[in-house]
Design an enzyme around this catalytic site. Structure first.
Site, PDB file in Angstrom:
ATOM      1  N   ARG A 242      36.625 -13.631  89.817  1.00  0.00           N
ATOM      2  CA  ARG A 242      35.525 -13.068  90.619  1.00  0.00           C
ATOM      3  C   ARG A 242      35.682 -13.568  92.038  1.00  0.00           C
ATOM      4  O   ARG A 242      35.819 -14.769  92.269  1.00  0.00           O
ATOM      5  CB  ARG A 242      34.160 -13.360  89.979  1.00  0.00           C
ATOM      6  CG  ARG A 242      33.562 -14.655  90.296  1.00  0.00           C
ATOM      7  CD  ARG A 242      32.183 -14.847  89.693  1.00  0.00           C
ATOM      8  NE  ARG A 242      32.077 -16.164  89.072  1.00  0.00           N
ATOM      9  CZ  ARG A 242      32.093 -17.298  89.724  1.00  0.00           C
ATOM     10  NH1 ARG A 242      32.185 -17.325  91.024  1.00  0.00           N
ATOM     11  NH2 ARG A 242      32.015 -18.447  89.072  1.00  0.00           N
ATOM     12  N   HIS A 246      29.136 -16.840  91.555  1.00  0.00           N
ATOM     13  CA  HIS A 246      28.661 -16.536  90.200  1.00  0.00           C
ATOM     14  C   HIS A 246      27.423 -15.629  90.253  1.00  0.00           C
ATOM     15  O   HIS A 246      27.336 -14.616  89.575  1.00  0.00           O
ATOM     16  CB  HIS A 246      28.334 -17.839  89.472  1.00  0.00           C
ATOM     17  CG  HIS A 246      27.652 -17.645  88.162  1.00  0.00           C
ATOM     18  ND1 HIS A 246      28.311 -17.189  87.042  1.00  0.00           N
ATOM     19  CD2 HIS A 246      26.360 -17.813  87.793  1.00  0.00           C
ATOM     20  CE1 HIS A 246      27.446 -17.092  86.037  1.00  0.00           C
ATOM     21  NE2 HIS A 246      26.265 -17.460  86.474  1.00  0.00           N
ATOM     22  N   TYR A 255      33.314 -25.851  93.715  1.00  0.00           N
ATOM     23  CA  TYR A 255      34.203 -26.043  92.555  1.00  0.00           C
ATOM     24  C   TYR A 255      35.516 -25.249  92.633  1.00  0.00           C
ATOM     25  O   TYR A 255      36.317 -25.318  91.700  1.00  0.00           O
ATOM     26  CB  TYR A 255      33.466 -25.704  91.250  1.00  0.00           C
ATOM     27  CG  TYR A 255      32.858 -24.309  91.204  1.00  0.00           C
ATOM     28  CD1 TYR A 255      33.608 -23.215  90.792  1.00  0.00           C
ATOM     29  CD2 TYR A 255      31.537 -24.090  91.579  1.00  0.00           C
ATOM     30  CE1 TYR A 255      33.063 -21.947  90.761  1.00  0.00           C
ATOM     31  CE2 TYR A 255      30.975 -22.818  91.547  1.00  0.00           C
ATOM     32  CZ  TYR A 255      31.747 -21.754  91.135  1.00  0.00           C
ATOM     33  OH  TYR A 255      31.196 -20.500  91.106  1.00  0.00           O
TER      34      TYR A 255
HETATM   35  C1  TPP Z   1      22.683 -18.772  75.843  1.00  0.00           C
HETATM   36  C2  TPP Z   1      22.832 -19.054  77.300  1.00  0.00           C
HETATM   37  N1  TPP Z   1      23.201 -20.278  77.713  1.00  0.00           N
HETATM   38  C3  TPP Z   1      23.341 -20.528  79.033  1.00  0.00           C
HETATM   39  C4  TPP Z   1      23.089 -19.560  79.968  1.00  0.00           C
HETATM   40  C5  TPP Z   1      23.252 -19.870  81.457  1.00  0.00           C
HETATM   41  N2  TPP Z   1      24.464 -19.213  81.951  1.00  0.00           N
HETATM   42  C6  TPP Z   1      24.399 -18.084  82.679  1.00  0.00           C
HETATM   43  S1  TPP Z   1      25.899 -17.526  83.117  1.00  0.00           S
HETATM   44  C7  TPP Z   1      26.686 -18.791  82.345  1.00  0.00           C
HETATM   45  C8  TPP Z   1      28.197 -18.895  82.364  1.00  0.00           C
HETATM   46  C9  TPP Z   1      28.875 -17.726  81.742  1.00  0.00           C
HETATM   47  O1  TPP Z   1      30.240 -17.754  82.024  1.00  0.00           O
HETATM   48  P1  TPP Z   1      31.236 -16.652  81.488  1.00  0.00           P
HETATM   49  O2  TPP Z   1      30.917 -16.294  80.089  1.00  0.00           O
HETATM   50  O3  TPP Z   1      32.614 -17.100  81.762  1.00  0.00           O
HETATM   51  O4  TPP Z   1      30.884 -15.342  82.335  1.00  0.00           O
HETATM   52  P2  TPP Z   1      30.929 -15.038  83.886  1.00  0.00           P
HETATM   53  O5  TPP Z   1      29.587 -15.463  84.431  1.00  0.00           O
HETATM   54  O6  TPP Z   1      32.073 -15.785  84.476  1.00  0.00           O
HETATM   55  O7  TPP Z   1      31.095 -13.567  84.014  1.00  0.00           O
HETATM   56  C10 TPP Z   1      25.759 -19.656  81.763  1.00  0.00           C
HETATM   57  C11 TPP Z   1      26.116 -20.873  81.032  1.00  0.00           C
HETATM   58  C12 TPP Z   1      22.700 -18.288  79.502  1.00  0.00           C
HETATM   59  N3  TPP Z   1      22.471 -17.272  80.321  1.00  0.00           N
HETATM   60  N4  TPP Z   1      22.580 -18.062  78.172  1.00  0.00           N
END
Ligand code: TPP
Length: 346
Positions: A242, A246, A255
């Protein structure tokens, strides 16, 4: 088992016809245009928190255009490009990111459900939708998408195992952008490729260069065909990045290094496709300018529609949650109606 990364653009290959390649480019350019506008709107206080997808257009558009008209998408929060390419109107998407109730109701005919925010919850739901189609005698395929971090959740494993056991017609796309917010992939798994896990579930696993729309599109098409023929699910991993934060609340300089970002900017999926089209004489400055003018006009029209949506009624906060309010919900609602702060009631 050795996994090979499927790629075309890096090798100078052009495996598609002219019209197909151009429609992929237009959809990707339109998505990027939306993303840029959305970031600006958010900075102006005209959108809520927004999760940009810049850099991941090839992964999302490649999947969207590989689907048939009756197929479904079950997205997560970063999949605005997937939704746009599947026909979700721009004004609905703007309203969704404004948390306006009119943005939760996707129009009839747009075969997509609302984005899932709790990580990985979309996975079992996508499998359920696929099996529901089979029980109802429909021939739809369900495409769902998740980030690299999301694949560490239990829901991911349960959903994929269940899908394989029941041969559910699902395409699981992992958009591996290297980070779960600030956590790099290397800190949360020991496998080289996430698609390798497919073998453990008993389904094909495919890795593609996620910034190569030809690779995503062609492999997604194969996976859709397999699912439609009753041959079960596929795990497709798109290696991508990306280019933006985020969400609009994140600061990636905490980071990631500028060098890393710059290296990926060189592999911008939009730029790569444009260069390939230009090399074949299929695209140029004139076409780009005309497309941008069209997109500008469309966006202005759609933004006006979103701005004109009636203010939601306060009751809409509690409607659509339960058929009947429970006692806590009723108390909260009564408090809201009386204009009290909720803390005074609890
Ligand atoms: C069950 C849950 N735990 C934590 C979160 C907080 N959270 C939002 S985005 C994220 C990271 C997700 O990373 P990834 O799956 O790699 O997707 P990306 O955001 O990089 O597209 C987290 C931990 C959440 N939304 N839902």
């Amino acid at each position: 088992m050795k996994l090979k990364v499927v790629e075309y653009l890096s090798k100078g290959e052009f495996p598609l016809g002219e019209a197909e390649a151009l429609s992929l480019y237009r959809a990707m350019r339109r998505a990027r245009f939306f993303d840029e506008k959305a970031l600006t709107l958010q900075r102006q206080g005209r959108l809520g928190v927004y999760a940009p997808f810049m850099g991941q257009e090839a992964a999302q558009v490649g999947l969207a255009l590989a689907l048939g008209p009756g197929d479904w998408v079950v997205p997560s929060y970063r999949e605005s490009a997937l939704l746009l390419a599947r026909g979700l109107p721009i004004h609905t998407l703007i309203l969704y990111w404004r948390a306006h109730p009119a943005g939760w109701r996707f129009p009839e005919g747009v075969r997509a459900v609302n984005p899932y925010i709790p990580i990985a919850t979309q996975i079992p739901q996508a499998v359920g939708l696929a099996l529901a189609g089979r029980y109802r005698g429909e021939n739809w395929v369900v495409a769902t998408s998740i980030g690299d971090g999301g694949t560490s959740e239990g829901d991911f494993h349960e959903g994929l195992n269940f899908a394989a056991v029941f041969g559910a017609p699902v395409v699981f796309l992992v958009q591996n952008n290297g980070y779960a917010i600030s956590v790099p992939r290397s800190k949360q798994m020991r496998v080289d490729y996430i698609a390798r896990r497919a073998e453990g579930y008993g389904m094909p696993g495919v890795v593609v260069d996620g910034n190569d729309v030809f690779a995503v599109y062609l492999e997604a098409k194969k996976a859709v065909e397999r699912a439609r023929k009753g041959e079960g699910p596929t795990l497709l991993e798109a290696l991508t990045y990306r280019l933006a934060p985020h969400t609009t609340s994140d600061d990636p300089t905490r980071y990631r290094t500028r060098e890393e970002e710059e290296a990926w900017r060189q592999k911008d999926p939009l730029l790569r496709l444009r260069q390939a089209l230009e090399a074949r004489g299929l695209w140029g400055e004139g076409e780009e300018a005309a497309l941008l003018a069209e997109l500008e006009e469309e966006f202005a029209r759609e933004l006006a529609l979103a701005d004109g949506a009636p203010e939601p009624r306060p009751e809409e906060i509690v409607e659509h949650v339960y058929r009947e309010m429970g006692p806590d919900q009723r108390r909260a609602w009564e408090a809201l109606r009386r204009g009290l702060h909720l803390e005074e009631v609890w």
